[in-house]
Design a protein around this motif. Structure first.
Motif, PDB file in Angstrom:
ATOM      1  N   GLY A 159      80.232  33.944  34.411  1.00  0.00           N
ATOM      2  CA  GLY A 159      80.684  32.609  33.982  1.00  0.00           C
ATOM      3  C   GLY A 159      79.509  31.477  33.691  1.00  0.00           C
ATOM      4  O   GLY A 159      79.976  30.283  33.390  1.00  0.00           O
ATOM      5  N   LEU A 160      78.191  31.408  34.158  1.00  0.00           N
ATOM      6  CA  LEU A 160      77.349  30.756  33.933  1.00  0.00           C
ATOM      7  C   LEU A 160      76.567  30.907  32.578  1.00  0.00           C
ATOM      8  O   LEU A 160      76.382  31.956  32.206  1.00  0.00           O
ATOM      9  N   PHE A 161      75.924  29.855  32.176  1.00  0.00           N
ATOM     10  CA  PHE A 161      75.507  29.803  30.885  1.00  0.00           C
ATOM     11  C   PHE A 161      73.859  29.046  31.083  1.00  0.00           C
ATOM     12  O   PHE A 161      73.737  28.074  31.676  1.00  0.00           O
ATOM     13  N   LEU A 162      72.980  30.127  30.519  1.00  0.00           N
ATOM     14  CA  LEU A 162      71.366  29.344  30.667  1.00  0.00           C
ATOM     15  C   LEU A 162      71.160  28.479  29.423  1.00  0.00           C
ATOM     16  O   LEU A 162      71.448  29.136  28.401  1.00  0.00           O
ATOM     17  N   GLU A 163      70.855  27.330  29.809  1.00  0.00           N
ATOM     18  CA  GLU A 163      70.425  26.651  28.678  1.00  0.00           C
ATOM     19  C   GLU A 163      68.938  26.202  28.763  1.00  0.00           C
ATOM     20  O   GLU A 163      68.482  25.851  29.671  1.00  0.00           O
ATOM     21  N   GLY A 164      68.337  26.185  27.497  1.00  0.00           N
ATOM     22  CA  GLY A 164      66.877  25.717  27.562  1.00  0.00           C
ATOM     23  C   GLY A 164      65.834  27.124  27.781  1.00  0.00           C
ATOM     24  O   GLY A 164      64.717  26.990  27.709  1.00  0.00           O
ATOM     25  N   ALA A 165      66.428  28.239  27.841  1.00  0.00           N
ATOM     26  CA  ALA A 165      65.550  29.367  28.189  1.00  0.00           C
ATOM     27  C   ALA A 165      66.490  30.656  28.123  1.00  0.00           C
ATOM     28  O   ALA A 165      67.662  30.391  27.606  1.00  0.00           O
ATOM     29  N   SER A 166      66.030  31.945  27.951  1.00  0.00           N
ATOM     30  CA  SER A 166      66.931  32.796  27.820  1.00  0.00           C
ATOM     31  C   SER A 166      66.426  33.918  28.847  1.00  0.00           C
ATOM     32  O   SER A 166      65.446  33.704  29.950  1.00  0.00           O
ATOM     33  N   TRP A 167      67.219  35.122  29.314  1.00  0.00           N
ATOM     34  CA  TRP A 167      67.225  36.116  30.297  1.00  0.00           C
ATOM     35  C   TRP A 167      66.722  37.189  29.839  1.00  0.00           C
ATOM     36  O   TRP A 167      67.078  37.647  28.906  1.00  0.00           O
ATOM     37  N   ASN A 168      65.376  37.618  30.239  1.00  0.00           N
ATOM     38  CA  ASN A 168      64.782  38.945  29.894  1.00  0.00           C
ATOM     39  C   ASN A 168      65.220  40.064  30.794  1.00  0.00           C
ATOM     40  O   ASN A 168      64.992  40.175  32.013  1.00  0.00           O
ATOM     41  N   GLU A 169      66.178  40.958  30.238  1.00  0.00           N
ATOM     42  CA  GLU A 169      66.990  41.794  30.975  1.00  0.00           C
ATOM     43  C   GLU A 169      65.748  42.896  31.432  1.00  0.00           C
ATOM     44  O   GLU A 169      65.682  43.262  32.434  1.00  0.00           O
ATOM     45  N   ALA A 170      64.955  43.027  30.522  1.00  0.00           N
ATOM     46  CA  ALA A 170      63.750  44.214  30.764  1.00  0.00           C
ATOM     47  C   ALA A 170      62.890  43.877  31.987  1.00  0.00           C
ATOM     48  O   ALA A 170      62.308  44.534  32.813  1.00  0.00           O
ATOM     49  N   GLU A 171      62.437  42.474  31.838  1.00  0.00           N
ATOM     50  CA  GLU A 171      61.530  41.897  33.037  1.00  0.00           C
ATOM     51  C   GLU A 171      62.269  41.472  34.021  1.00  0.00           C
ATOM     52  O   GLU A 171      61.833  41.085  35.200  1.00  0.00           O
ATOM     53  N   HIS A 172      63.607  41.305  33.919  1.00  0.00           N
ATOM     54  CA  HIS A 172      64.509  40.907  34.879  1.00  0.00           C
ATOM     55  C   HIS A 172      63.882  39.403  35.399  1.00  0.00           C
ATOM     56  O   HIS A 172      63.646  38.985  36.663  1.00  0.00           O
ATOM     57  N   ALA A 173      63.752  38.580  34.523  1.00  0.00           N
ATOM     58  CA  ALA A 173      62.938  37.001  34.784  1.00  0.00           C
ATOM     59  C   ALA A 173      63.577  36.048  33.463  1.00  0.00           C
ATOM     60  O   ALA A 173      64.020  36.338  32.428  1.00  0.00           O
ATOM     61  N   VAL A 174      63.483  34.929  33.876  1.00  0.00           N
ATOM     62  CA  VAL A 174      63.753  33.937  32.820  1.00  0.00           C
ATOM     63  C   VAL A 174      62.622  34.057  31.885  1.00  0.00           C
ATOM     64  O   VAL A 174      61.361  34.290  32.288  1.00  0.00           O
ATOM     65  N   ASP A 175      62.828  33.707  30.636  1.00  0.00           N
ATOM     66  CA  ASP A 175      61.891  33.679  29.262  1.00  0.00           C
ATOM     67  C   ASP A 175      62.272  32.895  28.472  1.00  0.00           C
ATOM     68  O   ASP A 175      63.056  31.902  28.460  1.00  0.00           O
ATOM     69  N   GLU A 176      61.042  32.657  27.718  1.00  0.00           N
ATOM     70  CA  GLU A 176      61.434  31.594  26.585  1.00  0.00           C
ATOM     71  C   GLU A 176      62.589  31.676  25.936  1.00  0.00           C
ATOM     72  O   GLU A 176      63.072  32.925  25.410  1.00  0.00           O
ATOM     73  N   SER A 177      63.208  30.638  25.343  1.00  0.00           N
ATOM     74  CA  SER A 177      64.506  30.556  24.745  1.00  0.00           C
ATOM     75  C   SER A 177      64.345  31.372  23.250  1.00  0.00           C
ATOM     76  O   SER A 177      63.031  31.204  22.765  1.00  0.00           O
ATOM     77  N   HIS A 178      65.262  31.774  22.508  1.00  0.00           N
ATOM     78  CA  HIS A 178      65.145  32.305  21.245  1.00  0.00           C
ATOM     79  C   HIS A 178      65.330  31.201  20.261  1.00  0.00           C
ATOM     80  O   HIS A 178      66.225  30.302  20.429  1.00  0.00           O
ATOM     81  N   PRO A 179      64.751  31.462  19.062  1.00  0.00           N
ATOM     82  CA  PRO A 179      65.077  30.375  17.909  1.00  0.00           C
ATOM     83  C   PRO A 179      66.469  30.192  17.718  1.00  0.00           C
ATOM     84  O   PRO A 179      67.205  31.225  17.466  1.00  0.00           O
ATOM     85  N   ARG A 180      66.980  28.810  17.627  1.00  0.00           N
ATOM     86  CA  ARG A 180      68.310  28.633  17.291  1.00  0.00           C
ATOM     87  C   ARG A 180      69.494  29.021  18.123  1.00  0.00           C
ATOM     88  O   ARG A 180      70.546  28.903  17.805  1.00  0.00           O
ATOM     89  N   VAL A 181      69.200  29.277  19.511  1.00  0.00           N
ATOM     90  CA  VAL A 181      69.902  29.819  20.576  1.00  0.00           C
ATOM     91  C   VAL A 181      69.771  28.779  21.624  1.00  0.00           C
ATOM     92  O   VAL A 181      68.890  28.489  22.388  1.00  0.00           O
ATOM     93  N   LEU A 182      70.875  27.987  21.778  1.00  0.00           N
ATOM     94  CA  LEU A 182      70.787  26.632  22.639  1.00  0.00           C
ATOM     95  C   LEU A 182      71.193  27.376  24.153  1.00  0.00           C
ATOM     96  O   LEU A 182      70.837  26.707  24.967  1.00  0.00           O
ATOM     97  N   SER A 183      72.080  28.282  24.233  1.00  0.00           N
ATOM     98  CA  SER A 183      72.507  28.648  25.376  1.00  0.00           C
ATOM     99  C   SER A 183      73.263  30.216  25.381  1.00  0.00           C
ATOM    100  O   SER A 183      73.362  30.647  24.198  1.00  0.00           O
ATOM    101  N   LEU A 184      72.936  30.866  26.519  1.00  0.00           N
ATOM    102  CA  LEU A 184      73.425  32.168  26.625  1.00  0.00           C
ATOM    103  C   LEU A 184      73.997  32.534  27.970  1.00  0.00           C
ATOM    104  O   LEU A 184      73.817  31.955  28.802  1.00  0.00           O
TER     105      LEU A 184
END
Length: 195
Positions: free
Chosen positions: A81-106
């Motif tokens: 139930g947590l949402f990441l704002e300002g970045a994305s989650w890279n499942e393959a690298e298992h790490a915080v990653d740069e956000s995707h264009p036009r995606v504010l939170s995930l």
């Protein structure tokens, strides 16, 4: 809608004979009470003072989540139930990653609030004067702030808790990034979105 989901979550919990194996962290009105209770349970079980315990954190992979379905962790709690704002989650690298264009939170994957003795938790690499860790730290993670709302500000209560800040979560990051990289981007996790 969220109010009805909260009622359903709490009703399911109280109707069951055992605690849930997966907790909807956004469903708690006072999240800090759940977090403190989780630490207290660990401290009692381990027979150590609670001030000598803290959380380490794990973001579970999809495979781990499937394997853990219906099972509680040995210590701590699995939460969602947590949402990441300002970045994305890279499942393959298992790490915080740069956000995707036009995606504010995930929505973040299932995470493990893992209570441990302080002596067993590696110090976070960073700079004390910047409040990002310790010069001698070895753990390469981003201390991601978790807030209840996107407002990211709150009032301090008499208990010393903020009305909005929940905790810092240790998120793995790529080797070529440091905490300043994510701080400058304003990366945080939220328990609820504005929409």
């Amino acid at each position: 809608k969220e109010f009805l989901e909260r009622i359903h979550f709490l009703r399911e919990w109280t109707a069951g004979k055992a605690p849930p194996t997966l907790y909807w962290i956004s469903g708690f009105f006072f999240t800090q009470a759940f977090i403190t209770g989780t630490l207290q349970n660990f401290a009692r079980k381990s027979k150590v003072p609670i001030d000598q315990t803290a959380f380490d954190h794990r973001v579970l992979s999809k495979a781990e989540t499937e394997r853990m379905e219906g099972k509680s962790p040995k210590d701590g709690a699995f939460v969602y139930g947590l949402f990441l704002e300002g970045a994305s989650w890279n499942e393959a690298e298992h790490a915080v990653d740069e956000s995707h264009p036009r995606v504010l939170s995930l929505a973040m994957p299932v995470m493990h609030l893992w209570p441990r003795q302080l002596k067993d938790i590696a110090l976070v690499r960073g700079h004390a004067h910047l409040y990002t860790g310790d010069e001698d730290g070895t753990e390469h993670v981003y201390l991601c702030p978790v807030y209840k709302t996107s407002e990211r500000r709150g009032v301090l209560l008499t208990t010393g808790h903020s009305t909005n800040f929940v905790m810092f979560f240790r998120l793995p990051m790529a080797k070529h990034h440091d905490q300043k990289h994510w701080i400058k981007r304003g990366v945080a996790m939220l328990t609820s979105l504005d929409d």
